[in-house]
Design an enzyme around this catalytic site. Sequence first.
Site, PDB file in Angstrom:
ATOM      1  N   GLY A 131      55.351  41.346  21.279  1.00 30.72           N
ATOM      2  CA  GLY A 131      56.660  41.661  21.824  1.00 30.72           C
ATOM      3  C   GLY A 131      57.211  42.859  21.082  1.00 30.72           C
ATOM      4  N   GLN A 149      63.525  48.491  17.794  1.00 28.89           N
ATOM      5  CA  GLN A 149      62.312  48.780  17.012  1.00 28.89           C
ATOM      6  C   GLN A 149      61.741  50.162  17.336  1.00 28.89           C
ATOM      7  OE1 GLN A 149      60.337  44.746  17.900  1.00 28.89           O
ATOM      8  NE2 GLN A 149      59.513  45.333  15.908  1.00 28.89           N
ATOM      9  N   CYS A 152      55.601  40.960  12.232  1.00 29.93           N
ATOM     10  CA  CYS A 152      56.474  41.848  13.007  1.00 29.93           C
ATOM     11  C   CYS A 152      55.979  43.277  12.875  1.00 29.93           C
ATOM     12  CB  CYS A 152      57.901  41.734  12.473  1.00 29.93           C
ATOM     13  SG  CYS A 152      59.083  42.779  13.323  1.00 29.93           S
ATOM     14  N   LEU A 153      55.982  44.015  13.983  1.00 31.15           N
ATOM     15  CA  LEU A 153      55.545  45.411  13.930  1.00 31.15           C
ATOM     16  C   LEU A 153      56.437  46.241  13.006  1.00 31.15           C
ATOM     17  CD1 LEU A 153      54.757  46.009  17.716  1.00 31.15           C
ATOM     18  CD2 LEU A 153      53.128  45.555  15.861  1.00 31.15           C
ATOM     19  N   HIS A 213      62.324  35.324  18.173  1.00 28.86           N
ATOM     20  CA  HIS A 213      62.085  36.479  17.291  1.00 28.86           C
ATOM     21  C   HIS A 213      62.579  37.769  17.952  1.00 28.86           C
ATOM     22  CE1 HIS A 213      59.260  38.806  14.460  1.00 28.86           C
ATOM     23  NE2 HIS A 213      59.642  39.714  15.340  1.00 28.86           N
ATOM     24  N   GLU A 214      62.245  37.968  19.237  1.00 26.09           N
ATOM     25  CA  GLU A 214      62.611  39.225  19.906  1.00 26.09           C
ATOM     26  C   GLU A 214      64.121  39.348  20.100  1.00 26.09           C
ATOM     27  OE1 GLU A 214      60.548  41.547  19.985  1.00 26.09           O
ATOM     28  OE2 GLU A 214      58.859  40.256  19.502  1.00 26.09           O
ATOM     29  N   HIS A 247      65.971  40.401  17.029  1.00 25.02           N
ATOM     30  CA  HIS A 247      65.974  41.852  16.759  1.00 25.02           C
ATOM     31  C   HIS A 247      67.226  42.516  17.317  1.00 25.02           C
ATOM     32  CE1 HIS A 247      62.249  42.983  14.827  1.00 25.02           C
ATOM     33  NE2 HIS A 247      61.512  42.298  15.681  1.00 25.02           N
TER      34      HIS A 247
HETATM   35 ZN    ZN Z   1      59.548  41.807  15.327  1.00 22.56          ZN
END
Ligand code: ZN
Length: 191
Positions: A49, A54, A102-103, A144-145, A148
């Site tokens: 995701g 991000q 996480c990216l 999680h998304e 953000h």
């Molecule tokens: Zn993340």
Amino acid sequence: MALRKIATIGHPVLRETARALTREDLASDRTQGLIDDMVATMRDANGAGIAANQVHEPVRICVVEVNKNPRYPYKPDWPLTVLVNPVVEATTDETFMNFEGCLSVPNLRGQVPRFAGVKVRAWDRAGSDVAFEVKGLMAGTFQHEVDHLDGTLFVDRVADTRTLCTWADFERFHMSDFAARARALVARFGS
Ligand code: ZN
């Protein structure tokens, strides 16, 4: 379509509360192009995701997709889902410990308590209302998304910082236990 640069922990954009979009904002070429770029960037980085902040755009959009993901081999496949102005609401008090990465937090994973079921309400990329329930492992991904978009990273929710580990050490010391727990959740909830 272009790959966007991913903001990493420490960049202030990750700590902003992202701005809601109007249907007019959403219909613009700029926003539709952003969504295409987010999907391409997520796929390129093998993310499950990605949220718009991000990629340095603090607006309330996130995308989720799992397609035999090498970063998360125990995750079931999930079709590409674009969410605009999403809201998640727990449908159960039950929580599970999710081992998240996480990216935007390179090379770190840790255990985060997540609700085992959520209802997601949002618009799709055409501005139509969508609402669905997600249970099990994937419920954690949606939490999680959406976190953000409120400026929250998984590290803020790690209950025991002693669970933090590198990806290599996750694979070496923790993957088999967690994968077994993850598979049990998927068997129980179907996702
Ligand atoms: Zn993340």
